[in-house]
Motif scaffolding. Sequence first.
Motif, PDB file in Angstrom:
ATOM      1  N   MET A  46       3.078  14.509  -0.825  1.00  0.00           N
ATOM      2  CA  MET A  46       1.581  14.503  -1.504  1.00  0.00           C
ATOM      3  C   MET A  46       1.411  12.981  -1.995  1.00  0.00           C
ATOM      4  SD  MET A  46       1.154  18.149  -3.383  1.00  0.00           S
ATOM      5  CE  MET A  46      -0.364  17.500  -4.181  1.00  0.00           C
ATOM      6  N   LEU A  47       2.349  12.473  -2.630  1.00  0.00           N
ATOM      7  CA  LEU A  47       2.357  10.956  -3.200  1.00  0.00           C
ATOM      8  C   LEU A  47       2.045  10.176  -1.950  1.00  0.00           C
ATOM      9  CD1 LEU A  47       2.275   9.153  -5.696  1.00  0.00           C
ATOM     10  CD2 LEU A  47       4.958   9.164  -5.391  1.00  0.00           C
ATOM     11  N   PHE A  48       2.977  10.440  -0.913  1.00  0.00           N
ATOM     12  CA  PHE A  48       2.924   9.571   0.226  1.00  0.00           C
ATOM     13  C   PHE A  48       1.474   9.328   0.803  1.00  0.00           C
ATOM     14  CE2 PHE A  48       3.203   8.925   4.756  1.00  0.00           C
ATOM     15  CZ  PHE A  48       3.717   7.453   4.977  1.00  0.00           C
ATOM     16  N   GLU A  49       0.963  10.799   0.874  1.00  0.00           N
ATOM     17  CA  GLU A  49      -0.356  10.987   1.508  1.00  0.00           C
ATOM     18  C   GLU A  49      -1.383  10.437   0.795  1.00  0.00           C
ATOM     19  OE1 GLU A  49      -0.708  15.266   1.892  1.00  0.00           O
ATOM     20  OE2 GLU A  49       0.530  15.400   3.587  1.00  0.00           O
ATOM     21  N   THR A  50      -1.215  10.656  -0.841  1.00  0.00           N
ATOM     22  CA  THR A  50      -2.186   9.949  -1.753  1.00  0.00           C
ATOM     23  C   THR A  50      -2.248   8.195  -1.500  1.00  0.00           C
ATOM     24  OG1 THR A  50      -1.627  11.775  -3.269  1.00  0.00           O
ATOM     25  CG2 THR A  50      -2.799   9.723  -4.017  1.00  0.00           C
ATOM     26  N   ILE A  51      -0.953   7.950  -1.499  1.00  0.00           N
ATOM     27  CA  ILE A  51      -0.787   6.431  -1.325  1.00  0.00           C
ATOM     28  C   ILE A  51      -1.512   6.036   0.096  1.00  0.00           C
ATOM     29  CG2 ILE A  51       0.841   4.570  -0.792  1.00  0.00           C
ATOM     30  CD1 ILE A  51       2.751   5.933  -2.826  1.00  0.00           C
ATOM     31  N   GLN A  52      -1.149   6.846   1.203  1.00  0.00           N
ATOM     32  CA  GLN A  52      -1.734   6.419   2.510  1.00  0.00           C
ATOM     33  C   GLN A  52      -3.284   6.533   2.403  1.00  0.00           C
ATOM     34  OE1 GLN A  52       0.857   4.921   4.037  1.00  0.00           O
ATOM     35  NE2 GLN A  52      -0.232   5.538   5.757  1.00  0.00           N
ATOM     36  N   THR A  53      -3.706   7.427   1.783  1.00  0.00           N
ATOM     37  CA  THR A  53      -5.357   7.463   1.354  1.00  0.00           C
ATOM     38  C   THR A  53      -6.004   6.341   0.563  1.00  0.00           C
ATOM     39  OG1 THR A  53      -5.177   9.932   1.325  1.00  0.00           O
ATOM     40  CG2 THR A  53      -7.097   9.090   0.428  1.00  0.00           C
ATOM     41  N   PHE A  54      -5.089   5.877  -0.437  1.00  0.00           N
ATOM     42  CA  PHE A  54      -5.489   4.692  -1.235  1.00  0.00           C
ATOM     43  C   PHE A  54      -5.534   3.422  -0.434  1.00  0.00           C
ATOM     44  CE2 PHE A  54      -4.069   6.940  -5.662  1.00  0.00           C
ATOM     45  CZ  PHE A  54      -5.397   7.433  -5.577  1.00  0.00           C
ATOM     46  N   LYS A  55      -4.156   3.549   0.342  1.00  0.00           N
ATOM     47  CA  LYS A  55      -4.372   2.368   1.364  1.00  0.00           C
ATOM     48  C   LYS A  55      -5.268   2.216   1.952  1.00  0.00           C
ATOM     49  CE  LYS A  55      -0.916   0.006   4.293  1.00  0.00           C
ATOM     50  NZ  LYS A  55       0.355   0.219   5.057  1.00  0.00           N
ATOM     51  N   LYS A  56      -5.667   3.419   2.915  1.00  0.00           N
ATOM     52  CA  LYS A  56      -6.971   3.282   3.775  1.00  0.00           C
ATOM     53  C   LYS A  56      -8.092   2.938   2.886  1.00  0.00           C
ATOM     54  CE  LYS A  56      -5.086   6.457   7.154  1.00  0.00           C
ATOM     55  NZ  LYS A  56      -5.433   7.873   7.855  1.00  0.00           N
ATOM     56  N   ASP A  57      -8.396   3.538   1.765  1.00  0.00           N
ATOM     57  CA  ASP A  57      -9.621   3.078   1.043  1.00  0.00           C
ATOM     58  C   ASP A  57      -9.670   1.713   0.505  1.00  0.00           C
ATOM     59  OD1 ASP A  57     -11.822   4.019  -0.587  1.00  0.00           O
ATOM     60  OD2 ASP A  57     -10.644   3.833  -2.347  1.00  0.00           O
ATOM     61  N   LEU A  58      -8.200   1.382   0.167  1.00  0.00           N
ATOM     62  CA  LEU A  58      -8.405  -0.228  -0.005  1.00  0.00           C
ATOM     63  C   LEU A  58      -8.643  -1.052   1.090  1.00  0.00           C
ATOM     64  CD1 LEU A  58      -7.557  -2.228  -2.306  1.00  0.00           C
ATOM     65  CD2 LEU A  58      -5.130  -2.192  -1.502  1.00  0.00           C
ATOM     66  N   GLU A  59      -8.084  -0.849   2.308  1.00  0.00           N
ATOM     67  CA  GLU A  59      -8.456  -1.470   3.487  1.00  0.00           C
ATOM     68  C   GLU A  59      -9.833  -1.542   3.867  1.00  0.00           C
ATOM     69  OE1 GLU A  59      -6.089   0.387   6.598  1.00  0.00           O
ATOM     70  OE2 GLU A  59      -4.305  -0.841   5.837  1.00  0.00           O
ATOM     71  N   GLN A  60     -10.484  -0.188   3.724  1.00  0.00           N
ATOM     72  CA  GLN A  60     -11.894  -0.071   3.843  1.00  0.00           C
ATOM     73  C   GLN A  60     -12.764  -1.046   2.831  1.00  0.00           C
ATOM     74  OE1 GLN A  60     -12.658   4.084   3.539  1.00  0.00           O
ATOM     75  NE2 GLN A  60     -12.130   4.421   5.760  1.00  0.00           N
ATOM     76  N   LYS A  61     -12.358  -0.919   1.482  1.00  0.00           N
ATOM     77  CA  LYS A  61     -12.914  -1.785   0.430  1.00  0.00           C
ATOM     78  C   LYS A  61     -12.827  -3.355   0.889  1.00  0.00           C
ATOM     79  CE  LYS A  61     -12.785   1.632  -3.254  1.00  0.00           C
ATOM     80  NZ  LYS A  61     -12.363   1.901  -4.491  1.00  0.00           N
ATOM     81  N   ASN A  62     -11.430  -3.483   1.375  1.00  0.00           N
ATOM     82  CA  ASN A  62     -11.115  -5.153   1.619  1.00  0.00           C
ATOM     83  C   ASN A  62     -12.071  -5.552   2.950  1.00  0.00           C
ATOM     84  OD1 ASN A  62      -9.305  -5.431  -0.404  1.00  0.00           O
ATOM     85  ND2 ASN A  62      -7.621  -4.719   0.786  1.00  0.00           N
ATOM     86  N   ALA A  63     -12.126  -4.648   3.899  1.00  0.00           N
ATOM     87  CA  ALA A  63     -12.953  -4.920   4.923  1.00  0.00           C
ATOM     88  C   ALA A  63     -14.719  -5.220   4.472  1.00  0.00           C
ATOM     89  CB  ALA A  63     -13.174  -3.868   5.868  1.00  0.00           C
ATOM     90  N   VAL A  64     -14.995  -4.183   3.622  1.00  0.00           N
ATOM     91  CA  VAL A  64     -16.295  -4.212   2.976  1.00  0.00           C
ATOM     92  C   VAL A  64     -16.421  -5.604   2.213  1.00  0.00           C
ATOM     93  CG1 VAL A  64     -18.077  -3.071   1.341  1.00  0.00           C
ATOM     94  CG2 VAL A  64     -16.905  -1.834   3.064  1.00  0.00           C
ATOM     95  N   LEU A  65     -15.388  -6.042   1.357  1.00  0.00           N
ATOM     96  CA  LEU A  65     -15.421  -7.043   0.518  1.00  0.00           C
ATOM     97  C   LEU A  65     -15.472  -8.268   1.349  1.00  0.00           C
ATOM     98  CD1 LEU A  65     -15.288  -8.468  -2.326  1.00  0.00           C
ATOM     99  CD2 LEU A  65     -12.824  -8.364  -1.921  1.00  0.00           C
ATOM    100  N   LYS A  66     -14.839  -8.239   2.585  1.00  0.00           N
ATOM    101  CA  LYS A  66     -14.780  -9.344   3.456  1.00  0.00           C
ATOM    102  C   LYS A  66     -15.992  -9.466   4.199  1.00  0.00           C
ATOM    103  CE  LYS A  66     -12.032 -11.250   7.338  1.00  0.00           C
ATOM    104  NZ  LYS A  66     -10.920 -11.223   8.511  1.00  0.00           N
ATOM    105  N   GLU A  67     -16.790  -8.482   4.457  1.00  0.00           N
ATOM    106  CA  GLU A  67     -18.018  -8.631   4.952  1.00  0.00           C
ATOM    107  C   GLU A  67     -19.006  -8.949   3.988  1.00  0.00           C
ATOM    108  OE1 GLU A  67     -19.165  -4.701   6.271  1.00  0.00           O
ATOM    109  OE2 GLU A  67     -17.921  -4.588   8.040  1.00  0.00           O
TER     110      GLU A  67
END
Length: 237
Positions: A62-83
């Motif tokens: 569950m922690l790994f999945e949560t980390i993966q979710t946070f990682k994907k969310d962070l990647e999306q936020k980074n992409a939005v921030l980059k845009e």
Amino acid sequence: MESITDPNMSERFTSAMEEIHNKQLHTFSEIIDATTELCQSHRQFVKSAHDSCSKKCKDDKMLFETIQTFKKDLEQKNAVLKEKQQAISEVKSEIQQKEMQKEDTIHKLQKLEEEYAKRKELIESQNKANKDRLRNLGKARLVFQEHLGMEIRTILGKTQLVKGEKLQFVFRNINPSNQDSAYVVTMGIKADGSYQIVSSDPALESLPVLESRLQETNNLPAFLANIRREFIAKARC
């Protein structure tokens, strides 16, 4: 030492062996019970450890999945921030271009204002010069009309060279044999306010020289007097 032949010896030995055997059985029973206890305890421990490991594994998953979710969310936020950073960069670039255009426009406006001021000053100067010329024309008209019979006409040119309003000076009393014969010079004023001699009839070879002198002196009456003298000289040839 008792004799081995003692009849009670066998019973005692058997009794002793049974006692030893019973003790050993009791000991084995205790060992078996202890082993059974240890086995049960071990099984419980193993089960508890397995349950703990399973729970830990699930928690880690569950922690790994949560980390993966946070990682994907962070990647999306980074992409939005980059845009957004790219958009901000483009907006800044556009603002800089507009600032440059603004400065260029202000510079052009200042230049236009300076040119306008110079042109206004030039126009005012030309208007003053034209007024002076008109006064000279008026004086010359009075002098020549009253004393020399000269007529001044306003004409419109039909060619590009003489396009616009011109003045025509008609001299009479030139030829003694024909006092009414007309001698004509046509002139106007250029855009810069200087006089422009268009033509003369009859043609005068000295006309360019007289025009140049008029440009230098701005003395129209003297120019017309010289023109009249030239016409008189030509009529007598």
